[in-house]
Each structure stands twice: as C-alpha cells, then as structure tokens.
Design a protein around this motif. Sequence first.
Motif, PDB file in Angstrom:
ATOM      1  N   HIS A   1       0.740  -1.368  -0.018  1.00  0.00           N
ATOM      2  CA  HIS A   1       0.023  -0.138  -0.060  1.00  0.00           C
ATOM      3  C   HIS A   1       0.846   1.254   0.160  1.00  0.00           C
ATOM      4  CE1 HIS A   1      -2.330   3.435   1.743  1.00  0.00           C
ATOM      5  NE2 HIS A   1      -3.406   2.941   1.094  1.00  0.00           N
ATOM      6  N   PRO A   2       1.976   1.473   0.659  1.00  0.00           N
ATOM      7  CA  PRO A   2       2.845   2.546   0.645  1.00  0.00           C
ATOM      8  C   PRO A   2       3.052   2.872  -0.610  1.00  0.00           C
ATOM      9  CG  PRO A   2       3.360   1.331   2.620  1.00  0.00           C
ATOM     10  CD  PRO A   2       2.448   0.449   1.655  1.00  0.00           C
ATOM     11  N   ARG A   3       3.706   2.025  -1.405  1.00  0.00           N
ATOM     12  CA  ARG A   3       3.933   2.371  -2.729  1.00  0.00           C
ATOM     13  C   ARG A   3       2.912   2.762  -3.638  1.00  0.00           C
ATOM     14  NH1 ARG A   3       8.408  -1.890  -2.175  1.00  0.00           N
ATOM     15  NH2 ARG A   3      10.575  -0.633  -2.539  1.00  0.00           N
ATOM     16  N   ALA A   4       2.011   1.936  -3.328  1.00  0.00           N
ATOM     17  CA  ALA A   4       0.576   2.300  -4.239  1.00  0.00           C
ATOM     18  C   ALA A   4       0.122   3.799  -4.121  1.00  0.00           C
ATOM     19  CB  ALA A   4      -0.657   1.215  -3.859  1.00  0.00           C
ATOM     20  N   ALA A   5       0.195   4.129  -2.784  1.00  0.00           N
ATOM     21  CA  ALA A   5      -0.533   5.396  -2.383  1.00  0.00           C
ATOM     22  C   ALA A   5       0.580   6.597  -3.075  1.00  0.00           C
ATOM     23  CB  ALA A   5      -0.342   5.515  -0.829  1.00  0.00           C
ATOM     24  N   ALA A   6       2.092   6.276  -2.967  1.00  0.00           N
ATOM     25  CA  ALA A   6       2.994   6.965  -3.542  1.00  0.00           C
ATOM     26  C   ALA A   6       2.921   7.331  -4.946  1.00  0.00           C
ATOM     27  CB  ALA A   6       4.408   6.517  -3.001  1.00  0.00           C
ATOM     28  N   LEU A   7       2.599   6.307  -5.426  1.00  0.00           N
ATOM     29  CA  LEU A   7       2.300   6.323  -7.178  1.00  0.00           C
ATOM     30  C   LEU A   7       0.993   7.304  -7.423  1.00  0.00           C
ATOM     31  CD1 LEU A   7       3.343   2.684  -8.251  1.00  0.00           C
ATOM     32  CD2 LEU A   7       4.465   4.960  -8.642  1.00  0.00           C
ATOM     33  N   LEU A   8       0.005   7.020  -6.533  1.00  0.00           N
ATOM     34  CA  LEU A   8      -1.116   7.775  -7.030  1.00  0.00           C
ATOM     35  C   LEU A   8      -0.942   9.405  -6.694  1.00  0.00           C
ATOM     36  CD1 LEU A   8      -4.142   7.547  -7.501  1.00  0.00           C
ATOM     37  CD2 LEU A   8      -4.572   7.592  -4.782  1.00  0.00           C
ATOM     38  N   ALA A   9      -0.052   9.815  -5.483  1.00  0.00           N
ATOM     39  CA  ALA A   9       0.200  10.974  -5.161  1.00  0.00           C
ATOM     40  C   ALA A   9       1.174  11.707  -6.688  1.00  0.00           C
ATOM     41  CB  ALA A   9       1.345  11.206  -3.860  1.00  0.00           C
ATOM     42  N   LYS A  10       2.023  10.697  -6.875  1.00  0.00           N
ATOM     43  CA  LYS A  10       2.886  11.313  -8.153  1.00  0.00           C
ATOM     44  C   LYS A  10       2.173  11.352  -9.307  1.00  0.00           C
ATOM     45  CE  LYS A  10       7.322  10.050 -10.623  1.00  0.00           C
ATOM     46  NZ  LYS A  10       8.414   9.367 -10.785  1.00  0.00           N
ATOM     47  N   MET A  11       1.034  10.539  -9.678  1.00  0.00           N
ATOM     48  CA  MET A  11       0.096  10.785 -10.555  1.00  0.00           C
ATOM     49  C   MET A  11      -0.449  12.141 -10.661  1.00  0.00           C
ATOM     50  SD  MET A  11      -2.491   7.600 -11.207  1.00  0.00           S
ATOM     51  CE  MET A  11      -3.016   8.474 -12.643  1.00  0.00           C
ATOM     52  N   GLU A  12      -1.051  12.452  -9.832  1.00  0.00           N
ATOM     53  CA  GLU A  12      -1.610  13.996  -9.452  1.00  0.00           C
ATOM     54  C   GLU A  12      -0.632  14.924  -9.511  1.00  0.00           C
ATOM     55  OE1 GLU A  12      -5.288  13.467  -6.818  1.00  0.00           O
ATOM     56  OE2 GLU A  12      -3.965  12.627  -5.859  1.00  0.00           O
ATOM     57  N   SER A  13       0.681  14.745  -9.195  1.00  0.00           N
ATOM     58  CA  SER A  13       1.750  15.685  -9.267  1.00  0.00           C
ATOM     59  C   SER A  13       2.077  16.221 -10.680  1.00  0.00           C
ATOM     60  CB  SER A  13       2.944  15.366  -8.359  1.00  0.00           C
ATOM     61  OG  SER A  13       3.615  14.285  -9.036  1.00  0.00           O
TER      62      SER A  13
END
Length: 432
Positions: A224-236
Amino acid sequence: MAAALACRLTPVASCFAVSHLRASVLAARCFSDKAWLEKRMNLDSMGGRDRYAMSQHRQGVLPALAQLGEISLEQKDTVHEILGCATKRQWQEAMELFRTLKDPGLHAQVATLMALSKGFKEDWAWNLFREIPPPKPLPAFNLMITMLSRGRKIEQVEDLLLEMKSACLEPNAVTYTTTMTAYGTAGDAGAAVRVLEEMEAKGLTLTEVEFGTAIAACGKSADHPRAAALLAKMESLAVEPHIGHLTSVMLACSHHKHSEVASEVWADIHRRGLRPDVVSYTCFASCFSGPGALEKVLGLKAEMISVGLRPHAYFYGELLRIVREDGNSEAFASIVQDMEREGVERNSRVDLRIRQHQRDLERGQQSHSSGGFGAAPAVAHAAAVEAPSMAPLAQPSLLPAGWQSAPDPTSGQHYYWQEHNPTGSVTWERPA
C-alpha cells in the motif's frame, strides 16, 4: 566495436536485470492461467470498463500491423479476420484461418500469435513464435511477454528479454508495462516501480496506463505505501486517476485485511466524485475479515443493488470467504442459494470456497462422528450448501441399498450420498 555499441541498450534496460527477475521467481506463488482468463473474460463482459482495460490501451500502442511492412493483398482479408478472432479470444477459429494460407506472411503470423497468446495456448504460441524468421519484430516479443507475465513465467520472460537484447531490439511502452505486470504477479512491487522510474528517466510519457500498471503491481504485492505514493505522483504530474487506480490502491490492503486503510481509500473515491463499479465493491469487500465483516459486506451488497449494480460471482466469493472464516454453515448455504436465485453463475473462486467448506464439514464430521458413522465424503457443491434451516433430525434407521448418511455437524441435519458416486449424489432429502 561499433556493432557492439549499437547493440548496447540504454540504461532503461537495467530494469530487466536478470537478478531482479530471478529474485521474483522466489516470490511467485501458484497461479492459474485459466483463472486469470476467467477473470479477464468477466471484465470484458462488464459494461463501462473499456477505459480501464489496460490491454485495450496496450493494443493501441502496438505497432503490430503498421510497422510490419506491406501486407500482401491476397492475405489482407484473412489477416483482418484473424485479428477479429484474436479480439474475441477465439484462438481455434484463428488457427483455422491461418491454416488456409499457403505461405503465411509476417502479418498473419503476428495476428495469429495474438490470438494464441490471448487464449493462453502457450505451446502453440511458442511454436509459432519460433517459426517467425529473424529478425523477429518487437510486437511478437511483446505478445509473448504479455502472455507469460500473466502466468508468472518469469524465467521465460527473462529469456525473451535477453533475446531482444541480443537482437538489438529496444523495449517500448508495451514491453515496459508487461514487464511491470510480470513483477506484480510475482509480488515484486519494488521492481515494478523501478521499471516506471526508468521509463521516466528515458523520457517516455507516463500516462494513466503506465501508472495503472505500476499501481496494480503494488496492489497485487500488498504494498500500500508504494501504491499510495504512485497515486500522489500521478496527481503531481497532472495525470488524472480513475476508479481503476483507486481500486488497485485498495487492493493493496486486501491481503492483510487492512480494512481501516481501505475505508480511507473508499472515502477518497467518493470525495473525488468517482463512481465505484462492481470490481471496486468487490475489492473493498475483500479487505474485511473477522467480527462485523459479514454485516459490512452485506451492506455493500445492498448499496450496490441500490445504485443499479449486480453483484457478480467474485463478490459472492468474498461473502463465502467471510462466513466460512466465521464457521457459519447456515449463512454459507444461504449465500449460495442467493447466488442461484439471482442466476449468478459460479466461477472457479466460488467453487474453491465450496470445496473448502466441504472439507470443513468433513473435518467437523470426523471430530463429532460416533456410533459407527464414519467421515462424510466431500459434499457436492450443488447440494451440501442448500440445506434449509431446520431442527436436527434423528438418524433414519434404514436406507435403500447403496446409500449412506451422516449428520451435518452444524445443524445436526443428515445428508445422504450414494456409495458409488459420493460427490455427485449428495442430497439433503432422505432417499425413498
């Protein structure tokens, strides 16, 4: 020296390092191509998921026919027919068409390879792939890697990547996404993320497809930590997430039943104004276990129906998992009855739950049996779970020749089976 330099791939190729792929082999678990194909076909039959189907985007990227040179006029129509079969996963029909060609060209070979790979006919696909004369085109490699990545055939993926390197073929976006999928099915989210990072370092555009594949790999790896980080990067990067991305983030919570974290993702879905689909509801349901789980998931089922969504077999499979964990045989029977009443066809996951329940009954019978009643046979999935709620019955004194009986350890009601066909003849009604 010049030739060697020409064949030297960019640093991005390090994402295909043998060490990473071999390490992934250790993390790989048993995987069924049939089960994956069953799930894929289930998604294909669901309306409104075209945007989220990564395979559709990958096919759009494939330069399969456009960059294979000129197609002969006499084979053009047949090749298009083969491609139509491939889209429908009709590999048999594709092979029949392929055999009508006297001297199949490269277009026909790649189109037929697409049909075989989509149908998981690995032996046939390998034979056809080896028949394609060198230099083999990149689309042929990508089709094989796509098929093998779904089945966790990591070593074979590695062999193909090395073969690409020796042929001086540079990977494209399709190669990268399918390799991320291979890492995801092997449970190596870190390697999948490294592939994405190296794509970015190479200057390739990261779209919702690439992010979706990487987040899905994290979901399958319970990271989950990596998945959440990728989601945040998408939006950035101003790449808009859709319901498929959020569902994969939620999937990362499923393995360890982190329902509280999954509930936060579920709330985020609604905050974003996204509409959950059947897959999202099922993924959320898979995150619950223990006290209160059944009530929560039944509430999700009611919510689905209220918004016009029909629970499918995978959702029912989660309900069956929960009640089996609770040891609630009566609820188990009720859920299977509900499936049949609603006309929901069982899939391999549901059949697995039922077989597990059968073994539970057998073990319970072994521990509670007395008076000469031996262990019950495996209870047929069509009958054992359909017991009506009723008071325990006394053991009948006489049965027709060839019939046996044993009490259900939960309800006390007796079920019956024929000695010559124990798993196909179980019934709750006493034979006359």
